[in-house]
Design a protein around this motif. Structure first.
Motif, short mmCIF file in Angstrom:
data_model
loop_
_atom_site.label_atom_id
_atom_site.label_comp_id
_atom_site.label_asym_id
_atom_site.label_seq_id
_atom_site.Cartn_x
_atom_site.Cartn_y
_atom_site.Cartn_z
N LEU A 54 50.04 65.32 26.55
CA LEU A 54 49.70 64.93 25.19
C LEU A 54 49.86 66.12 24.26
O LEU A 54 49.56 67.26 24.63
N ARG A 57 47.93 67.16 18.48
CA ARG A 57 47.52 66.14 17.51
C ARG A 57 46.97 64.90 18.21
O ARG A 57 45.96 64.34 17.80
N GLU A 58 47.61 64.48 19.29
CA GLU A 58 47.15 63.31 20.03
C GLU A 58 45.78 63.56 20.66
O GLU A 58 44.91 62.69 20.63
N CYS A 59 45.58 64.75 21.20
CA CYS A 59 44.28 65.10 21.79
C CYS A 59 43.18 65.08 20.75
O CYS A 59 42.08 64.56 20.99
N ARG A 61 43.18 63.44 17.91
CA ARG A 61 42.94 62.05 17.50
C ARG A 61 42.03 61.34 18.49
O ARG A 61 41.14 60.58 18.08
N LEU A 62 42.26 61.55 19.78
CA LEU A 62 41.41 60.92 20.79
C LEU A 62 39.96 61.36 20.68
O LEU A 62 39.05 60.62 21.04
#
Length: 114
Positions: A54, A57-59, A61-62
Protein backbone atom coordinates in the motif's frame (compact mmCIF):
# COMPACT_ATOMS: atom_id res chain seq x y z
CA UNK A 1 -2.85 -24.57 -3.98
CA UNK A 2 -1.48 -21.13 -4.64
CA UNK A 3 0.30 -22.12 -7.85
CA UNK A 4 3.94 -21.32 -8.46
CA UNK A 5 4.07 -18.49 -5.92
CA UNK A 6 3.49 -20.74 -2.90
CA UNK A 7 0.94 -18.20 -1.71
CA UNK A 8 -2.56 -19.23 -0.69
CA UNK A 9 -5.60 -17.88 1.07
CA UNK A 10 -7.07 -19.19 4.31
CA UNK A 11 -10.86 -19.33 4.46
CA UNK A 12 -11.95 -18.65 8.06
CA UNK A 13 -15.60 -17.97 7.29
CA UNK A 14 -17.11 -21.46 7.24
CA UNK A 15 -16.25 -24.32 9.61
CA UNK A 16 -12.61 -25.19 10.07
CA UNK A 17 -9.91 -22.95 8.53
CA UNK A 18 -8.77 -24.32 5.18
CA UNK A 19 -6.47 -23.39 2.33
CA UNK A 20 -8.21 -22.14 -0.79
CA UNK A 21 -7.53 -20.42 -4.11
CA UNK A 22 -10.69 -18.33 -3.73
CA UNK A 23 -10.81 -15.01 -1.94
CA UNK A 24 -14.02 -14.38 -0.01
CA UNK A 25 -15.02 -10.84 -0.99
CA UNK A 26 -17.57 -8.53 0.56
CA UNK A 27 -19.10 -5.99 -1.80
CA UNK A 28 -20.94 -3.17 -0.07
CA UNK A 29 -23.02 -0.62 -1.91
CA UNK A 30 -25.80 1.59 -0.63
CA UNK A 31 -28.66 -0.75 0.19
CA UNK A 32 -26.91 -3.86 -1.17
CA UNK A 33 -24.26 -6.07 0.43
CA UNK A 34 -23.17 -9.38 -1.02
CA UNK A 35 -20.61 -12.00 -0.08
CA UNK A 36 -19.16 -14.11 -2.85
CA UNK A 37 -16.12 -16.18 -3.76
CA UNK A 38 -13.72 -14.51 -6.13
CA UNK A 39 -11.11 -16.55 -8.02
CA UNK A 40 -8.95 -13.47 -8.53
CA UNK A 41 -8.48 -10.01 -7.11
CA UNK A 42 -9.47 -7.00 -9.24
CA UNK A 43 -8.85 -4.12 -6.85
CA UNK A 44 -5.21 -3.62 -7.85
CA UNK A 45 -3.93 -4.86 -4.49
CA UNK A 46 -2.57 -8.00 -6.16
CA UNK A 47 0.10 -7.32 -8.75
CA UNK A 48 1.66 -10.18 -10.70
CA UNK A 49 0.35 -12.74 -8.20
CA UNK A 50 1.84 -10.89 -5.23
CA UNK A 51 0.27 -8.53 -2.72
CA UNK A 52 1.08 -4.95 -3.69
CA UNK A 53 2.44 -2.73 -0.95
CA UNK A 54 0.00 0.00 0.00
CA UNK A 55 1.13 3.54 -0.72
CA UNK A 56 1.46 5.98 2.21
CA UNK A 57 -1.70 7.82 1.10
CA UNK A 58 -3.69 4.56 1.17
CA UNK A 59 -2.39 3.70 4.64
CA UNK A 60 -3.30 7.12 5.98
CA UNK A 61 -6.78 6.89 4.44
CA UNK A 62 -7.33 3.54 6.16
CA UNK A 63 -6.45 5.22 9.46
CA UNK A 64 -9.11 7.88 8.93
CA UNK A 65 -6.94 10.84 7.91
CA UNK A 66 -8.70 13.48 5.78
CA UNK A 67 -7.29 14.23 2.32
CA UNK A 68 -6.12 17.73 3.33
CA UNK A 69 -4.29 16.25 6.33
CA UNK A 70 -2.66 13.66 4.09
CA UNK A 71 -1.60 16.31 1.57
CA UNK A 72 0.04 18.41 4.31
CA UNK A 73 1.77 15.39 5.85
CA UNK A 74 3.11 14.05 2.55
CA UNK A 75 4.38 17.50 1.58
CA UNK A 76 6.77 17.62 4.54
CA UNK A 77 7.73 14.00 5.25
CA UNK A 78 9.31 11.07 3.48
CA UNK A 79 7.34 7.95 2.61
CA UNK A 80 9.09 6.13 5.44
CA UNK A 81 7.94 8.71 7.97
CA UNK A 82 4.42 8.70 6.52
CA UNK A 83 4.26 4.89 6.95
CA UNK A 84 5.38 5.35 10.57
CA UNK A 85 2.74 8.04 11.14
CA UNK A 86 0.04 5.73 9.77
CA UNK A 87 1.32 2.79 11.80
CA UNK A 88 1.44 4.78 15.03
CA UNK A 89 -2.00 6.31 14.61
CA UNK A 90 -5.25 4.87 15.87
CA UNK A 91 -8.28 4.88 13.61
CA UNK A 92 -10.62 7.69 14.63
CA UNK A 93 -13.73 5.56 14.13
CA UNK A 94 -12.40 2.95 16.58
CA UNK A 95 -11.64 5.52 19.26
CA UNK A 96 -15.05 7.13 18.74
CA UNK A 97 -16.81 3.76 19.11
CA UNK A 98 -14.84 2.99 22.29
CA UNK A 99 -15.70 6.43 23.71
CA UNK A 100 -19.40 6.00 22.95
CA UNK A 101 -19.42 2.57 24.59
CA UNK A 102 -17.59 3.89 27.67
CA UNK A 103 -20.10 6.72 27.97
CA UNK A 104 -23.05 4.31 27.69
CA UNK A 105 -21.59 1.98 30.35
CA UNK A 106 -20.85 4.94 32.63
CA UNK A 107 -24.39 6.25 32.26
CA UNK A 108 -25.81 2.79 32.96
CA UNK A 109 -23.66 2.38 36.08
CA UNK A 110 -24.69 5.83 37.35
CA UNK A 111 -28.38 5.00 36.77
CA UNK A 112 -28.03 1.70 38.64
CA UNK A 113 -26.22 3.39 41.54
CA UNK A 114 -29.14 5.76 42.23
Amino acid sequence: MGGKTGLYLVDLCVGEPRRTNLARCLTARYGQTTLFNHPRERSGVLCGGRVRRLMPRECLRLQGFAEDQIDRLLAITSDTQAYKQAGNSVTVNVIEAIGRRLRAVDEELRRDAV
